[in-house]
Design a protein around this motif. Structure first.
Motif, PDB file in Angstrom:
ATOM      1  N   LYS A  58       0.863  -1.179   0.000  1.00  0.00           N
ATOM      2  CA  LYS A  58       0.000   0.000   0.000  1.00  0.00           C
ATOM      3  C   LYS A  58       0.904   1.236   0.000  1.00  0.00           C
ATOM      4  O   LYS A  58       1.035   1.951   0.991  1.00  0.00           O
ATOM      5  CB  LYS A  58      -0.926  -0.031   1.213  1.00  0.00           C
ATOM      6  CG  LYS A  58      -1.834  -1.262   1.235  1.00  0.00           C
ATOM      7  CD  LYS A  58      -2.659  -1.354   2.508  1.00  0.00           C
ATOM      8  CE  LYS A  58      -3.457  -2.658   2.540  1.00  0.00           C
ATOM      9  NZ  LYS A  58      -4.223  -2.818   3.793  1.00  0.00           N
ATOM     10  N   GLU A 118      -0.107   4.624   1.301  1.00  0.00           N
ATOM     11  CA  GLU A 118      -0.092   4.895   2.739  1.00  0.00           C
ATOM     12  C   GLU A 118       1.276   5.390   3.203  1.00  0.00           C
ATOM     13  O   GLU A 118       1.384   6.386   3.921  1.00  0.00           O
ATOM     14  CB  GLU A 118      -0.491   3.636   3.514  1.00  0.00           C
ATOM     15  CG  GLU A 118      -1.935   3.228   3.308  1.00  0.00           C
ATOM     16  CD  GLU A 118      -2.346   2.022   4.145  1.00  0.00           C
ATOM     17  OE1 GLU A 118      -3.543   1.660   4.099  1.00  0.00           O
ATOM     18  OE2 GLU A 118      -1.476   1.440   4.827  1.00  0.00           O
ATOM     19  N   GLY A 175      -0.355   9.425  -3.170  1.00  0.00           N
ATOM     20  CA  GLY A 175      -0.323   9.334  -1.714  1.00  0.00           C
ATOM     21  C   GLY A 175       0.480  10.467  -1.098  1.00  0.00           C
ATOM     22  O   GLY A 175       0.090  11.054  -0.085  1.00  0.00           O
ATOM     23  N   GLY A 202       0.624  -2.835   4.234  1.00  0.00           N
ATOM     24  CA  GLY A 202       0.553  -1.390   4.392  1.00  0.00           C
ATOM     25  C   GLY A 202       1.155  -0.949   5.709  1.00  0.00           C
ATOM     26  O   GLY A 202       1.984  -1.641   6.298  1.00  0.00           O
ATOM     27  N   LYS A 237      -0.158   8.068  11.083  1.00  0.00           N
ATOM     28  CA  LYS A 237       0.035   6.612  11.165  1.00  0.00           C
ATOM     29  C   LYS A 237      -1.094   5.962  11.954  1.00  0.00           C
ATOM     30  O   LYS A 237      -1.676   4.952  11.517  1.00  0.00           O
ATOM     31  CB  LYS A 237       1.383   6.308  11.817  1.00  0.00           C
ATOM     32  CG  LYS A 237       1.711   4.827  11.906  1.00  0.00           C
ATOM     33  CD  LYS A 237       3.100   4.611  12.488  1.00  0.00           C
ATOM     34  CE  LYS A 237       3.394   3.123  12.635  1.00  0.00           C
ATOM     35  NZ  LYS A 237       4.743   2.861  13.187  1.00  0.00           N
ATOM     36  N   ILE A 266      -4.355   5.982   9.904  1.00  0.00           N
ATOM     37  CA  ILE A 266      -4.380   4.981   8.833  1.00  0.00           C
ATOM     38  C   ILE A 266      -4.662   3.600   9.418  1.00  0.00           C
ATOM     39  O   ILE A 266      -5.480   2.836   8.889  1.00  0.00           O
ATOM     40  CB  ILE A 266      -3.045   4.990   8.053  1.00  0.00           C
ATOM     41  CG1 ILE A 266      -2.923   6.282   7.231  1.00  0.00           C
ATOM     42  CG2 ILE A 266      -2.942   3.771   7.140  1.00  0.00           C
ATOM     43  CD1 ILE A 266      -1.560   6.500   6.600  1.00  0.00           C
ATOM     44  N   LYS A 313      -8.199   7.735   5.452  1.00  0.00           N
ATOM     45  CA  LYS A 313      -8.279   6.860   4.277  1.00  0.00           C
ATOM     46  C   LYS A 313      -7.509   7.511   3.131  1.00  0.00           C
ATOM     47  O   LYS A 313      -7.825   8.624   2.720  1.00  0.00           O
ATOM     48  CB  LYS A 313      -9.732   6.612   3.890  1.00  0.00           C
ATOM     49  CG  LYS A 313     -10.522   5.916   5.006  1.00  0.00           C
ATOM     50  CD  LYS A 313     -11.887   5.466   4.548  1.00  0.00           C
ATOM     51  CE  LYS A 313     -12.689   4.824   5.677  1.00  0.00           C
ATOM     52  NZ  LYS A 313     -12.012   3.666   6.268  1.00  0.00           N
ATOM     53  N   VAL A 314      -6.510   6.812   2.655  1.00  0.00           N
ATOM     54  CA  VAL A 314      -5.667   7.325   1.579  1.00  0.00           C
ATOM     55  C   VAL A 314      -6.129   6.717   0.269  1.00  0.00           C
ATOM     56  O   VAL A 314      -6.218   5.490   0.130  1.00  0.00           O
ATOM     57  CB  VAL A 314      -4.183   6.991   1.824  1.00  0.00           C
ATOM     58  CG1 VAL A 314      -3.310   7.694   0.802  1.00  0.00           C
ATOM     59  CG2 VAL A 314      -3.760   7.383   3.241  1.00  0.00           C
TER      60      VAL A 314
END
Length: 330
Positions: free
Chosen positions: A125, A128, A163, A279, A309, A312, A318-319
């Protein structure tokens, strides 16, 4: 009884030897060179860790072009290597073909998904991890302008950029983000001169933090930023040590774990096929803070990094993943 015990010990020793003989690991890198101090080198480090811990040697190959990659994967499989790990989305079609030809061989592919019963697909991910380093870039920038230099222009690298942009905007909504891709072929991963030129152009436009997601090309990004007394962000491996005091952070992508775990799981007879998506929550991606960059990270920046951090992991932040719709929200 003594003879019987000796016989059992002998059989056990033979069984252990046979099991070890079944593990004959091989690794095929992406184009860009084994020692790119980035993506491929992370894979190499994972293989070296396995070798050091087990004493089991592995074979590896550095392709310089796309056809060499498929040839190497097939060659390793035909010679009984198991598992065979292919480190690059570029080897997707090769793994699809060769895994079907060698159903008893275990394969691992990094950065792509191949749906075969003997293939483990490890994806990350990256959005992220890039969000985290983007948060730091947004807070570190004094000009309100940051940059991104990608390698090959593909959705995967756009995922990094998107991101990063989201992270920067999360702390500075009006920040300006410049972006350039190095090229459209595999050569884009190994062109530090061009990486430096693109970086200098972004600096001339006012960027004071530049994120490189470009394999060995990124070495030119980091060098040019340091030469111009600007900040850079490394990728894949922890590159903070390359220019201490100039590299703000690195978006570490644990490619080493994909290789180490692939080798180890076959050795322990625990290999599973399917997709592994790593992720922030899984420690698959992170923003590196160490002795080489801690002086650059202010308490405010560390607090913002920790908050991002935690958000997430909790699901409150939410990325957006560029590859889901080939778009990046502004």
């Amino acid at each position: 009884m003594k003879k019987s015990l000796l016989t059992l010990l002998g059989v056990a020793a033979m069984s252990t030897t046979a099991l070890a003989a079944d593990v004959k690991p091989a690794l095929v890198y992406g184009t860009g060179g084994k020692f790119d101090k980035s993506f491929n080198e992370a894979a190499f480090n994972g293989a070296e860790k396995f070798k050091k811990e087990t004493g089991i040697a592995y074979r590896d190959f550095e392709p310089t072009g796309d056809t060499q990659g498929e040839q190497a994967i097939r060659n390793f499989a035909s010679r009984g290597f198991n598992p065979v790990i292919a480190v690059s989305f570029a080897w997707t079609s090769a793994i699809e073909k060769v895994a079907a030809e060698f159903p008893d061989t275990k394969f691992v592919i990094v950065d792509a998904v191949v749906d075969k019963p003997n293939v483990r697909s490890v994806v990350y991910k990256e959005e992220e991890g890039s969000f985290l380093v983007g948060t730091l870039a947004g807070l570190a920038s004094k000009t309100g302008k940051v940059g991104f230099v990608g390698g090959m222009d593909i959705p995967l690298i756009r995922k990094f950029e998107c991101g990063y942009e989201q992270g920067a905007r999360s702390v500075k909504s009006d920040i300006e983000v410049f972006q350039n891709m190095t090229g459209t072929t595999g050569a884009a991963w190994n062109d530090p001169v061009r990486g430096g030129e693109l970086t200098k152009n972004q600096i001339d436009q006012g960027a004071d933090v530049i994120y490189a997601a470009a394999g060995a090309t990124g070495l030119g990004v980091l060098q040019t930023a340091a030469d111009n007394k600007k900040l850079s962000i490394g990728v894949d491996s922890n590159q903070n040590h390359l220019h201490p005091g100039s590299v703000l952070t690195s978006m570490v992508k644990r490619v080493d774990l994909a290789v180490y775990n692939g080798f180890s799981d076959v050795k322990a007879d625990k290999f599973t096929a399917g997709v592994l998506a790593l992720g922030v929550k899984e420690d698959g991606v992170a923003a590196a803070v160490d002795e080489n960059n801690k002086a650059l990270i202010t308490p405010e920046m560390q607090a913002a990094l920790d908050k991002a951090k935690e958000g997430i992991i909790a699901g409150t932040v939410k990325v957006h993943d560029y590859t889901t719709d080939n778009a990046c929200p502004k």
